[in-house]
Design a protein around this motif. Structure first.
Motif: not given
Length: 116
Positions: A80-87, A90-97
Protein backbone atom coordinates in the motif's frame (compact mmCIF):
# COMPACT_ATOMS: atom_id res chain seq x y z
CA UNK A 1 9.38 -59.95 18.36
CA UNK A 2 7.16 -56.90 18.68
CA UNK A 3 6.92 -54.01 16.24
CA UNK A 4 7.13 -51.20 18.77
CA UNK A 5 9.38 -48.22 18.35
CA UNK A 6 11.98 -47.24 20.94
CA UNK A 7 10.60 -44.88 23.54
CA UNK A 8 12.45 -41.83 22.17
CA UNK A 9 10.68 -42.18 18.80
CA UNK A 10 7.17 -42.91 19.91
CA UNK A 11 6.75 -41.17 23.21
CA UNK A 12 4.73 -38.01 23.55
CA UNK A 13 7.45 -36.59 25.80
CA UNK A 14 9.71 -36.02 22.80
CA UNK A 15 7.18 -33.70 21.18
CA UNK A 16 6.92 -31.74 24.41
CA UNK A 17 10.71 -31.50 24.52
CA UNK A 18 10.80 -30.35 20.91
CA UNK A 19 8.16 -27.73 21.67
CA UNK A 20 10.18 -26.53 24.68
CA UNK A 21 13.35 -26.31 22.62
CA UNK A 22 11.56 -24.44 19.83
CA UNK A 23 10.01 -22.04 22.33
CA UNK A 24 13.44 -21.32 23.86
CA UNK A 25 15.06 -20.82 20.46
CA UNK A 26 12.34 -18.44 19.31
CA UNK A 27 12.38 -16.59 22.62
CA UNK A 28 16.14 -16.11 22.76
CA UNK A 29 17.01 -16.26 19.08
CA UNK A 30 19.83 -18.07 17.33
CA UNK A 31 22.35 -16.56 14.93
CA UNK A 32 24.25 -18.72 12.47
CA UNK A 33 26.93 -16.98 10.45
CA UNK A 34 29.42 -18.23 7.92
CA UNK A 35 31.47 -17.21 4.92
CA UNK A 36 32.30 -19.22 1.83
CA UNK A 37 35.30 -18.09 -0.20
CA UNK A 38 36.50 -19.59 -3.44
CA UNK A 39 40.09 -18.73 -4.37
CA UNK A 40 42.18 -19.74 -7.34
CA UNK A 41 45.93 -19.08 -7.07
CA UNK A 42 45.39 -16.53 -4.27
CA UNK A 43 42.81 -14.67 -6.38
CA UNK A 44 39.43 -14.41 -4.74
CA UNK A 45 36.82 -15.48 -7.27
CA UNK A 46 33.72 -15.61 -5.11
CA UNK A 47 32.69 -14.70 -1.58
CA UNK A 48 29.34 -15.66 -0.15
CA UNK A 49 28.39 -14.37 3.29
CA UNK A 50 25.61 -16.28 4.98
CA UNK A 51 23.73 -14.94 7.98
CA UNK A 52 20.75 -16.78 9.43
CA UNK A 53 18.71 -15.57 12.36
CA UNK A 54 16.04 -17.79 13.88
CA UNK A 55 13.83 -15.89 16.31
CA UNK A 56 10.23 -15.01 16.97
CA UNK A 57 8.79 -11.92 15.31
CA UNK A 58 8.64 -10.15 18.67
CA UNK A 59 12.28 -10.96 19.45
CA UNK A 60 13.37 -9.87 15.97
CA UNK A 61 11.57 -6.54 16.36
CA UNK A 62 13.23 -6.17 19.76
CA UNK A 63 16.60 -6.57 18.01
CA UNK A 64 15.63 -3.95 15.42
CA UNK A 65 14.97 -6.40 12.59
CA UNK A 66 11.74 -5.66 10.72
CA UNK A 67 12.60 -5.82 7.01
CA UNK A 68 9.56 -7.96 6.22
CA UNK A 69 7.30 -5.04 7.15
CA UNK A 70 8.82 -2.93 4.35
CA UNK A 71 9.06 -5.64 1.67
CA UNK A 72 6.12 -5.34 -0.78
CA UNK A 73 6.27 -9.06 -1.52
CA UNK A 74 5.70 -9.92 2.15
CA UNK A 75 3.57 -7.12 3.58
CA UNK A 76 0.27 -5.74 2.35
CA UNK A 77 1.03 -2.52 4.23
CA UNK A 78 4.29 -2.14 2.33
CA UNK A 79 2.44 -2.74 -0.95
CA UNK A 80 0.00 0.00 0.00
CA UNK A 81 2.83 2.41 0.82
CA UNK A 82 4.57 1.53 -2.45
CA UNK A 83 1.37 2.16 -4.43
CA UNK A 84 0.76 5.44 -2.61
CA UNK A 85 4.31 6.60 -3.38
CA UNK A 86 3.89 5.64 -7.05
CA UNK A 87 0.53 7.41 -7.14
CA UNK A 88 2.07 10.61 -5.70
CA UNK A 89 4.91 10.44 -8.21
CA UNK A 90 2.47 10.08 -11.10
CA UNK A 91 0.37 13.00 -9.83
CA UNK A 92 3.49 15.17 -9.66
CA UNK A 93 4.45 14.20 -13.21
CA UNK A 94 0.94 15.00 -14.49
CA UNK A 95 0.99 18.37 -12.73
CA UNK A 96 4.38 19.15 -14.32
CA UNK A 97 3.11 18.22 -17.77
CA UNK A 98 -0.01 20.35 -17.31
CA UNK A 99 2.10 23.36 -16.27
CA UNK A 100 4.30 22.91 -19.36
CA UNK A 101 1.23 22.74 -21.57
CA UNK A 102 -0.17 25.94 -20.02
CA UNK A 103 3.15 27.73 -20.56
CA UNK A 104 3.27 26.62 -24.19
CA UNK A 105 -0.29 27.87 -24.76
CA UNK A 106 0.59 31.26 -23.20
CA UNK A 107 3.68 31.54 -25.38
CA UNK A 108 1.64 30.73 -28.49
CA UNK A 109 -0.98 33.36 -27.54
CA UNK A 110 1.74 35.97 -26.94
CA UNK A 111 3.31 35.19 -30.33
CA UNK A 112 -0.08 35.60 -32.05
CA UNK A 113 -0.67 38.92 -30.27
CA UNK A 114 2.79 40.14 -31.27
CA UNK A 115 2.14 39.31 -34.93
CA UNK A 116 -1.11 41.23 -35.04
Amino acid sequence: MTGTLPESYGSSGSSANLADILERVLDKGVVIAGDIRINLLDIELLTIKLRLIVASVDKAKEMGIDWWEHDPALSSGARGRELAAENNELRDRIATLERREQLQKREQLEEREDRS
